[in-house]
Scaffold this motif. Structure first.
Motif, short mmCIF file in Angstrom:
data_model
loop_
_atom_site.label_atom_id
_atom_site.label_comp_id
_atom_site.label_asym_id
_atom_site.label_seq_id
_atom_site.Cartn_x
_atom_site.Cartn_y
_atom_site.Cartn_z
N LYS A 66 -26.12 7.47 5.81
CA LYS A 66 -26.11 8.91 5.51
C LYS A 66 -27.49 9.46 5.82
O LYS A 66 -28.49 9.01 5.27
N ASP A 126 -30.81 18.17 1.50
CA ASP A 126 -29.56 18.53 0.84
C ASP A 126 -29.82 19.63 -0.19
O ASP A 126 -30.21 19.36 -1.32
N LYS A 162 -27.71 23.65 -5.18
CA LYS A 162 -28.30 22.90 -6.30
C LYS A 162 -29.30 23.80 -7.03
O LYS A 162 -29.95 24.62 -6.40
N MET A 167 -34.81 16.19 -2.30
CA MET A 167 -33.64 16.04 -1.45
C MET A 167 -33.98 15.89 0.02
O MET A 167 -33.10 15.81 0.87
N ASP A 184 -32.65 12.46 1.13
CA ASP A 184 -31.21 12.23 1.19
C ASP A 184 -30.78 11.59 2.52
O ASP A 184 -29.60 11.46 2.79
N ASN A 224 -16.51 21.37 -2.99
CA ASN A 224 -17.91 21.46 -3.38
C ASN A 224 -18.75 21.06 -2.16
O ASN A 224 -18.67 19.92 -1.70
N ASP A 275 -21.70 20.48 -2.00
CA ASP A 275 -22.76 19.53 -2.37
C ASP A 275 -22.26 18.08 -2.33
O ASP A 275 -23.06 17.15 -2.41
N GLU A 294 -21.48 16.39 0.18
CA GLU A 294 -21.50 16.44 1.65
C GLU A 294 -21.65 15.07 2.29
O GLU A 294 -21.22 14.86 3.41
N THR A 341 -27.41 7.77 -0.15
CA THR A 341 -27.83 8.35 -1.42
C THR A 341 -26.70 9.30 -1.83
O THR A 341 -26.81 10.50 -1.68
N LEU A 342 -25.61 8.70 -2.30
CA LEU A 342 -24.36 9.46 -2.35
C LEU A 342 -24.12 10.23 -3.63
O LEU A 342 -23.66 11.37 -3.59
N THR A 343 -24.42 9.61 -4.78
CA THR A 343 -24.09 10.30 -6.04
C THR A 343 -25.19 10.19 -7.09
O THR A 343 -25.79 9.13 -7.28
N GLY A 344 -25.40 11.30 -7.79
CA GLY A 344 -26.31 11.27 -8.93
C GLY A 344 -25.76 10.34 -10.01
O GLY A 344 -26.50 9.76 -10.80
N ALA A 355 -28.58 6.05 -4.26
CA ALA A 355 -29.22 7.26 -4.80
C ALA A 355 -30.28 6.93 -5.86
O ALA A 355 -31.21 7.70 -6.06
N TRP A 371 -35.80 6.28 -3.56
CA TRP A 371 -37.15 6.78 -3.85
C TRP A 371 -37.45 6.56 -5.32
O TRP A 371 -36.55 6.31 -6.12
N1 BES Z 1 -27.49 13.71 -2.35
C1 BES Z 1 -26.71 13.95 -3.51
C2 BES Z 1 -26.73 12.77 -4.50
C3 BES Z 1 -28.02 12.53 -5.22
C4 BES Z 1 -28.27 13.15 -6.42
C5 BES Z 1 -28.95 11.63 -4.74
C6 BES Z 1 -29.44 12.90 -7.12
C7 BES Z 1 -30.11 11.38 -5.43
C8 BES Z 1 -30.35 12.01 -6.63
C9 BES Z 1 -25.26 14.20 -3.14
O1 BES Z 1 -25.06 14.82 -1.92
C10 BES Z 1 -24.68 15.07 -4.18
O2 BES Z 1 -25.11 16.20 -4.28
N2 BES Z 1 -23.72 14.56 -4.95
C11 BES Z 1 -23.11 15.29 -5.99
C12 BES Z 1 -21.63 15.05 -5.90
C13 BES Z 1 -20.81 15.98 -6.75
C14 BES Z 1 -20.94 17.40 -6.24
C15 BES Z 1 -19.38 15.52 -6.71
C16 BES Z 1 -23.68 14.77 -7.31
O3 BES Z 1 -23.94 13.58 -7.42
O4 BES Z 1 -23.89 15.58 -8.20
#
Ligand code: BES
Ligand code: MN
Ligand code: ZN
Length: 499
Positions: free
Chosen positions: A264, A269, A276, A284, A287, A344, A346, A348, A374-377, A464, A468
């Protein structure tokens, strides 16, 4: 930083590093140092809390009787637990201690503790690796106070009884360290500089190492039907890119199916129209950590001429809100033909990976495919910074990744995939939506990705929490960008897929 492996001799200048195991018990070199300076180490020990635990450092400045400017005694812990990771951490601790000093030379004289798992050339090489990884700095944008941030170290010497063996063991370590640096640089680079096109340009420069590097622009991706990836980049002024890196190193069968890594690469992002909040947007720029790990891995394989065929595919986009941006409610068509309702913008990363994963499988028919993102928080909430999340349709690949992660200190923890989660991805009008429900955020993301995986053994690493770090938490990592994943994937290949 100049590095050399030599037979032990007297240290006539700079820092002399020796070791102790838990007790504390001084190892032979430390004993000798103590004798030369008339027991200064022993006296320092009495008033310190040094017990020889891993990570501890005892420091004696310029004692009479030795020519060294400084003596450092590093703790190696319990002998039976001491391994190459311990060697790396011990060397890193010594380097870390010199931060802010004017020392220019350091010599390591670390005896292998009896009963430990690291010795000889391998021990020496991993001391060097720890020192090198810890010496990283990203000072590209500083114009002031460089004294505070720049290391003055010029010369690192590792004493070893078998310099020849050490130099041989060092070669692959050096390839990996330099590639970790590349990955860290990419993650640290600010997003006004590192656009998708700039990232692709940097990847392209790796062709001088014997990698084949192709860059696809938006026109070409449109022709391939990559509507999921393109939708994400649609609100950005900057063009999306897909970079394909190939390494042909298999000795017997040049045409053997490659191993494949997909990354990714969201260069920034913002969340897109599902914007966000400001505090969540900070950082971000990182990302694209998955893409950085893939590029770093491919570089390592090329530099150490790994006997494997490998491909890396990275999807590079910038997720921004503007008048052309993708809307929540849009429906996009992926290269696989499946449609996605984007509820959503976000969420992405999965859209980028959907097309990159599909492309990698269709074009290369790989032996396996591993994606890093770095897919999900949510994975940060579940596992923190100590493990990356692992999801896989293949037990063998999972076990190998888990094992390799432990070996190099980049551990992964497997979480479940199950069709029961699929109902959370049902869309009212398309084949699926790009978000799940309230819970299991990392699992539904993985479950989404699995819809773009055919019969190929596949593993998804949600990084994620590890790409970092905010404080200098990890002993070998002095910067924000960690370069996580390069060592893991290199080890996986080295352990199982070369021959
Ligand atoms: N790049 C983020 C995930 C992320 C969050 C990485 C915090 C590092 C730290 C990803 O694109 C994202 O925004 N995910 C959302 C998904 C949700 C909208 C379903 C998330 O994790 O909140
Ligand atoms: Mn996002
Ligand atoms: Zn993202």
């Amino acid at each position: 930083m100049q590095l050399s492996f030599v037979a032990p001799s007297a240290v006539n200048s700079g820092v002399w590093v020796a070791a102790a195991v838990e007790g504390p018990t001084l190892l032979p070199a430390a004993e000798r140092a103590d004798k030369s300076c008339d027991g200064a180490i022993g006296r320092a020990l009495k008033v310190s809390r040094f017990t020889g635990k891993p990570g501890q450092v005892l420091e004696v400045l310029a004692p009479a009787g030795v020519k060294a400017s400084r003596l450092l005694i590093v703790g190696l812990g319990k002998p039976e637990n001491f391994d190459v990771n311990g060697a790396e951490a011990a060397a890193a601790a010594a380097i870390g201690r010199l931060k802010g000093t004017a020392e220019t030379e350091i010599a390591f004289e670390i005896d292998a503790p009896k009963g430990g798992k690291a010795r000889g050339g391998k021990l020496a090489a991993h001391l060097a690796l720890g020192a090198r990884l810890k010496s990283y700095a990203f000072n590209h944008y500083r114009t002031k106070e460089l004294d505070e941030h720049e290391s003055k170290l010029k010369k690192v010497t590792i004493f070893t009884a078998d310099p020849q063996a050490a130099r041989k063991a060092w070669r692959p370590c050096e390839a990996v360290a330099d590639s970790v640096f590349l990955a860290r640089d990419l993650v640290n680079e600010p997003p006004n500089v590192l656009s998708p096109v700039e990232f692709a340009r940097r990847a392209k420069t790796l062709s001088k190492l014997g990698l084949k590097v192709e860059v696809l622009g938006e026109e070409q991706m449109k022709k391939l039907g990559m509507g999921a990836l393109l939708g994400v980049g649609q609100g950005s002024e900057r063009e999306s890119q897909l970079v394909v890196l190939q390494w042909h190193g298999a000795k017997k069968k040049k045409t053997a199916p490659p191993v494949a890594f997909v990354g990714k690469g969201v260069c920034f992002d913002s969340g897109g129209l599902s914007l966000k909040p400001g505090t969540a947007m900070m950082g971000m720029k990182g990302d694209m950590g998955g893409a950085a790990a893939v590029v770093g891995t491919m570089r390592t394989l090329a530099v150490r001429k790994a006997r494997v065929n490998a491909v890396g595919v990275i999807g590079l986009v910038e997720n921004m809100p503007d008048g052309k941006a993708q809307r929540p409610d849009d429906v996009v068509k992926s290269m696989s033909g499946q449609t996605v309702e984007v509820l959503n913008t976000d969420a992405e990363g999965r859209l980028v990976l959907a097309d990159a994963l599909w492309y990698a499988q269709m074009r290369f028919k790989p032996k396996f495919v591993i994606d890093l993102a770095t897919l999900t928080g949510a994975i940060l909430i579940a596992l923190g910074a100590e493990h990356a999340g692992l999801f896989s349709n293949d037990d063998k690949l999972s076990e190998r990744l888990t094992e390799a992660g432990k070996e190099v200190g980049e551990p992964v923890w497997r979480l479940p995939l199950a069709s029961a989660y699929d109902k959370l991805l049902r869309s009212k009008i398309a084949d699926m939506k790009n978000i799940g429900g309230q819970g299991a955020g990392s699992i539904t993301a993985a479950q989404f990705l699995q819809r773009f995986v055919e019969k190929t053994p596949w593993a998804h690493l949600d990084i994620a929490g590890v790409a970092w770090q905010d404080n200098e938490q990890k002993p070998l990592i002095p910067s924000w960008g960690t370069g996580w994943g390069v060592r893991l994937l290199d080890r996986l290949v080295a352990d199982h897929y070369e021959g």
